[in-house]
Design a protein around this motif. Structure first.
Motif, short mmCIF file in Angstrom:
data_model
loop_
_atom_site.label_atom_id
_atom_site.label_comp_id
_atom_site.label_asym_id
_atom_site.label_seq_id
_atom_site.Cartn_x
_atom_site.Cartn_y
_atom_site.Cartn_z
N ARG A 1 56.40 69.22 120.53
CA ARG A 1 55.41 67.82 120.29
C ARG A 1 55.13 68.29 118.98
O ARG A 1 54.81 67.43 118.07
N GLU B 1 55.18 66.16 115.21
CA GLU B 1 54.26 65.57 114.41
C GLU B 1 54.11 66.39 112.95
O GLU B 1 53.87 65.43 112.30
N ARG C 1 56.60 63.96 111.40
CA ARG C 1 56.07 62.72 111.24
C ARG C 1 55.10 62.59 109.88
O ARG C 1 55.17 61.77 109.04
N GLU D 1 57.75 63.73 126.32
CA GLU D 1 57.19 62.55 125.99
C GLU D 1 57.06 62.21 124.54
O GLU D 1 57.35 61.39 123.98
N ALA D 2 56.60 63.33 123.71
CA ALA D 2 56.32 63.41 122.18
C ALA D 2 57.91 63.21 121.72
O ALA D 2 57.87 62.41 120.73
N LYS E 1 60.36 61.44 122.97
CA LYS E 1 60.77 60.24 123.24
C LYS E 1 60.00 59.31 122.20
O LYS E 1 60.37 58.30 121.60
N GLU E 2 58.54 59.36 122.12
CA GLU E 2 57.71 58.81 121.15
C GLU E 2 58.14 58.83 119.87
O GLU E 2 58.51 57.99 118.87
N GLY E 3 58.71 60.21 119.33
CA GLY E 3 59.48 60.30 117.92
C GLY E 3 60.55 59.46 117.69
O GLY E 3 60.83 59.06 116.44
N GLN F 1 61.39 56.57 119.31
CA GLN F 1 61.03 55.37 119.22
C GLN F 1 60.54 54.94 117.84
O GLN F 1 60.58 53.68 117.43
N ASP F 2 59.49 55.79 117.31
CA ASP F 2 58.92 55.23 115.85
C ASP F 2 59.65 55.80 114.79
O ASP F 2 59.32 55.50 113.49
#
Length: 421
Positions: free
Chosen positions: A239, A243, A246, A291-292, A294-296, A298-299
């Motif tokens: 995670r 970040e 990002r 989960e992090a 997968k979020e990465g 997606q965005d």
């Protein structure tokens, strides 16, 4: 079977005017002869491939595959690696320099290029950042680029010397090269066997903390910023790394990254049975990290997905977990794992076919009359068993061996060659 008609397939081809529609595609000797909406035209004297309930997309591309040749052919040859790749839907692979000798000079790069010619799968060698991947002296980066290297990496050995990494970034920037960073601070990881957390404490095993990866991501982001050079992070797994990257993208740094497919579905809890097929590096992390990641995806923080295909002979895996080698074979299981992770087909195509080629500055597959076909046809709901009969790798080190998977590749076309299951 050189003259085929892929009939009634749903097209997933970003920016194509028929994207998302059901099409018929006529291919003769590897060349696109026609593409039309399904039923719009009739074709004679062709071999029909039924694409009903299937999807037609650009051939997948893997940025992180390990083949043993040269020197470690008992793990995987270029030929067997390409056979595994095509069965997984890949028409291109970038092979890591984890060979013996390492791919650290123009000689080894030229060898891989020449040995892999005339294959359905296009093979692109990645040159080593340092000589022998030892992390001491800069390798012949420019010579390797001229010989065919598409990027530079130290493979599964992270560059520990900040000065060496800084010079690699600065030097490669001068001729349009790209450095791939495998982020791990070895003094923090300390040869650990699994992820540091509740499970490692429960099992009494030395753990590799997220910090080991995140420290190195932080360092290399600073170095890339200082040298105003592009950098790509291979197989991020935490995670914190997501970040950090990002934030760097928001600041305008020239940074891209990828994640291995198995890090999107497997957690460190699976190590409880001490099955060495779950021993990989970076280690399997926690559900929160998944989960992090997968979020990465997606965005847009995470640009690509890779296999991190790492074959080993049985004597290196069928041993105690503590001494087993890291890695699994995965070229044939990437697509089923991404479906299991819940990713949409469009996202899979973007991260597995389009973005990897963009990152490496390779030509994207196109689908127009007269083009060379570079395609994969797959059925996301069809099941198959990964076993002795279907495994094309020389190795069997996979936690999915002898299991049934959902998501099947049925046809691949590239370099005027056709693979049909």
């Amino acid at each position: 079977m050189n003259n085929i008609l892929i009939k009634s397939a749903t097209l997933i081809f970003p920016d194509h005017d028929k994207h998302g529609q059901i099409v018929d595609v006529w291919i003769d000797n590897g060349i696109i002869k026609d593409i039309s909406l399904h039923g719009e035209k009739t074709y004679e004297q062709v071999t029909v491939i039924d694409g009903k309930n299937q999807y037609l997309a650009p051939g997948f591309f893997d940025m992180n595959a390990n083949f043993g040749e040269p020197g470690l052919e008992s793990k995987e040859t270029l030929s067997s690696g390409c056979a595994a790749a095509v069965a997984g839907g890949f028409t291109g692979v970038a092979v890591q320099p984890n060979t013996n000798p390492a791919l650290h000079s123009k000689g080894e790069i030229a060898l891989v290029v020449n040995l892999s010619k005339d294959n359905l799968v296009s093979v692109y060698p990645v040159g080593a950042i340092s000589k022998d991947r030892a992390g001491n002296d800069l390798a012949e980066l420019y010579d390797m680029k001229l010989a065919g290297a598409v990027a530079f990496s130290n493979g599964n050995k992270s560059v520990q010397q900040a000065g060496l990494m800084s010079r690699a970034l600065l030097y490669s920037k001068g001729f349009g090269g790209l450095v791939l960073s495998y982020a791990e601070d070895s003094s923090i990881a300390n040869n650990a066997k699994m992820n540091e957390g509740i499970m490692s404490t429960y099992l009494g095993m030395k753990g590799n903390p997220n910090l080991a990866e995140e420290l190195m991501v932080t360092r290399d982001l600073y170095l890339a910023d200082y040298n105003d050079a592009p950098i790509h992070f291979s197989t991020i797994s935490t995670r914190g790394s997501v970040e950090l990257i990002r934030r760097a993208k928001r600041k305008g740094l020239k940074v891209t990254c990828d994640v291995a497919a198995h890090h999107l579905v497997l957690t460190d809890e699976l190590v409880a049975e001490f099955d060495s097929n779950y021993k990989v590096n970076p280690p399997l992390r926690t559900l929160d990290d998944i989960e992090a990641l997968k979020e990465g995806l997606q965005d847009g923080t995470i640009d690509a997905i890779v296999s991190q295909h790492t074959p080993h002979e049985i004597e290196f895996k069928k041993v105690e977990f503590e001494i087993a080698k890291n890695g699994i074979i995965s070229l044939q299981t990437v697509f089923p794992l991404l479906l299991k992770a819940g990713l949409s087909l469009e996202l899979i195509v973007q991260k597995l076919a389009i973005n990897p080629r963009k990152i490496l500055r390779l030509a994207l597959p196109t689908l127009q009359i007269g083009d060379n076909a570079n395609l994969v046809l797959f059925n996301p709901t069809e099941s198959w068993t990964f076993d002795l009969n279907t495994n094309n790798s020389l190795s069997v080190n996979s936690p999915f061996y002898n299991t049934t998977l959902t998501g099947k590749v049925n046809l691949v076309v590239n370099n005027k060659k056709i693979y049909v299951v």
